[in-house]
Scaffold this motif. Structure first.
Motif, mmCIF file in Angstrom:
data_model
loop_
_atom_site.group_PDB
_atom_site.id
_atom_site.type_symbol
_atom_site.label_atom_id
_atom_site.label_comp_id
_atom_site.label_asym_id
_atom_site.label_seq_id
_atom_site.Cartn_x
_atom_site.Cartn_y
_atom_site.Cartn_z
ATOM 1 N N GLU A 87 0.815 -1.209 0.000
ATOM 2 C CA GLU A 87 0.000 0.000 0.000
ATOM 3 C C GLU A 87 0.849 1.260 0.000
ATOM 4 O O GLU A 87 2.046 1.217 0.225
ATOM 5 N N LEU A 88 0.182 2.387 -0.223
ATOM 6 C CA LEU A 88 0.811 3.695 -0.132
ATOM 7 C C LEU A 88 0.678 4.224 1.287
ATOM 8 O O LEU A 88 -0.225 3.827 2.026
ATOM 9 N N SER A 89 1.555 5.162 1.645
ATOM 10 C CA SER A 89 1.424 5.860 2.924
ATOM 11 C C SER A 89 1.981 7.270 2.772
ATOM 12 O O SER A 89 2.786 7.551 1.888
ATOM 13 N N ARG A 123 -1.106 4.858 6.642
ATOM 14 C CA ARG A 123 -1.236 3.863 5.577
ATOM 15 C C ARG A 123 -2.633 3.907 4.969
ATOM 16 O O ARG A 123 -3.592 4.312 5.619
ATOM 17 N N GLU A 124 -2.714 3.472 3.716
ATOM 18 C CA GLU A 124 -4.003 3.481 3.014
ATOM 19 C C GLU A 124 -5.090 2.751 3.788
ATOM 20 O O GLU A 124 -6.216 3.238 3.881
ATOM 21 N N ILE A 150 -4.603 9.543 0.169
ATOM 22 C CA ILE A 150 -3.162 9.542 0.471
ATOM 23 C C ILE A 150 -2.442 10.621 -0.321
ATOM 24 O O ILE A 150 -1.621 11.364 0.215
ATOM 25 N N GLU A 151 -2.750 10.721 -1.591
ATOM 26 C CA GLU A 151 -2.026 11.646 -2.467
ATOM 27 C C GLU A 151 -2.168 13.101 -2.043
ATOM 28 O O GLU A 151 -1.274 13.906 -2.274
ATOM 29 N N THR A 152 -3.303 13.454 -1.422
ATOM 30 C CA THR A 152 -3.564 14.844 -1.057
ATOM 31 C C THR A 152 -3.658 15.037 0.468
ATOM 32 O O THR A 152 -4.077 16.104 0.924
ATOM 33 N N LEU A 153 -3.257 14.043 1.229
ATOM 34 C CA LEU A 153 -3.351 14.110 2.687
ATOM 35 C C LEU A 153 -2.513 15.265 3.216
ATOM 36 O O LEU A 153 -1.347 15.412 2.871
ATOM 37 N N GLN A 203 -4.704 16.752 8.533
ATOM 38 C CA GLN A 203 -5.493 15.521 8.428
ATOM 39 C C GLN A 203 -4.746 14.356 9.078
ATOM 40 O O GLN A 203 -5.354 13.533 9.767
ATOM 41 N N ALA A 204 -3.434 14.297 8.883
ATOM 42 C CA ALA A 204 -2.628 13.238 9.509
ATOM 43 C C ALA A 204 -2.666 13.371 11.029
ATOM 44 O O ALA A 204 -2.748 12.362 11.742
ATOM 45 N N ILE A 205 -2.634 14.598 11.531
ATOM 46 C CA ILE A 205 -2.743 14.831 12.978
ATOM 47 C C ILE A 205 -4.101 14.361 13.477
ATOM 48 O O ILE A 205 -4.196 13.695 14.523
ATOM 49 N N GLU A 206 -5.137 14.701 12.761
ATOM 50 C CA GLU A 206 -6.503 14.308 13.118
ATOM 51 C C GLU A 206 -6.627 12.777 13.201
ATOM 52 O O GLU A 206 -7.161 12.236 14.172
#
Length: 194
Positions: free
Chosen positions: A44-46, A51-52, A68-71, A75-78
């Motif tokens: 998967e992508l991350s 991770r996806e 993932i591409e626009t994360l 959003q990652a913190i959330e």
């Protein structure tokens, strides 16, 4: 729909940053180690270490459509704030244990990270924990009773290194994994969570 997503984001953002709590600092430290590049493994992508599969579970639970591409970092913190609760990191008493356990689970996955923790507890205490890959109440209670934190940290990080060395990706990622573990062993990251 937009307002629902905005409310979800703001609530999670408030959970992470309304207080200057230790879990928020841990999230920022772990995300900083992950970086913002899109990585592709065989499975998967991350991005930011998200991770996806984790992203898809979050999207389904909160009816979001993050990709993932626009994360974004926010959003990652959330998502990471949700993982802190899901993984029961807030139930760990020692702040440095919180960091090394969350960093391990975040990097290796929940089952592997929990298994590393359980193997480490067995080495520390003698065989007492069933290695089932679930960080349940018994595992957390034993972790919270550790008296010699220096010894436990060494056992835990050595167990983590052993885990990495047994992965086929060791040759690709070993330098980064060694640096990450060395930073934890040398307490370089502990200053960032105080």
């Amino acid at each position: 729909m937009f307002y629902k997503l905005l409310i979800i984001f703001l609530l999670n953002f408030m959970v992470v940053f309304s207080k200057n709590d230790i879990e928020s600092k841990i999230i920022l430290v772990v995300l900083a180690q992950e970086g913002n590049s899109i990585l592709k493994s065989e499975r998967e992508l991350s991005k930011y270490g998200i991770r996806e599969n984790t992203l898809n579970e979050y999207n389904k639970k909160y009816n979001t459509n993050y990709q993932i591409e626009t994360l974004t970092k926010n959003q990652a913190i959330e998502i990471s704030a949700e993982l802190v609760k899901k993984y029961r990191i807030n139930e760990i008493k020692d702040n440095y244990f919180k960091l090394i356990i969350f960093d391990t689970i975040f990097n290796t996955g929940y089952f592997s990270g929990s298994s590393i923790l359980q193997k480490s507890l067995n080495r520390y205490y003698g065989k007492t924990v069933k290695i089932d890959g679930i960080m349940g109440s018994k595992t957390i209670n034993l972790l919270n009773k550790v008296k010699d934190s220096e010894r436990f940290i060494q056992i835990f990080l050595n167990e983590r290194l052993t885990y990495y060395k047994n992965l086929k990706e060791w040759k690709i990622y070993k330098n980064g994994w060694i640096i990450r573990i060395d930073n934890l062993k040398n307490n370089k990251l502990s200053k960032k969570i105080r």
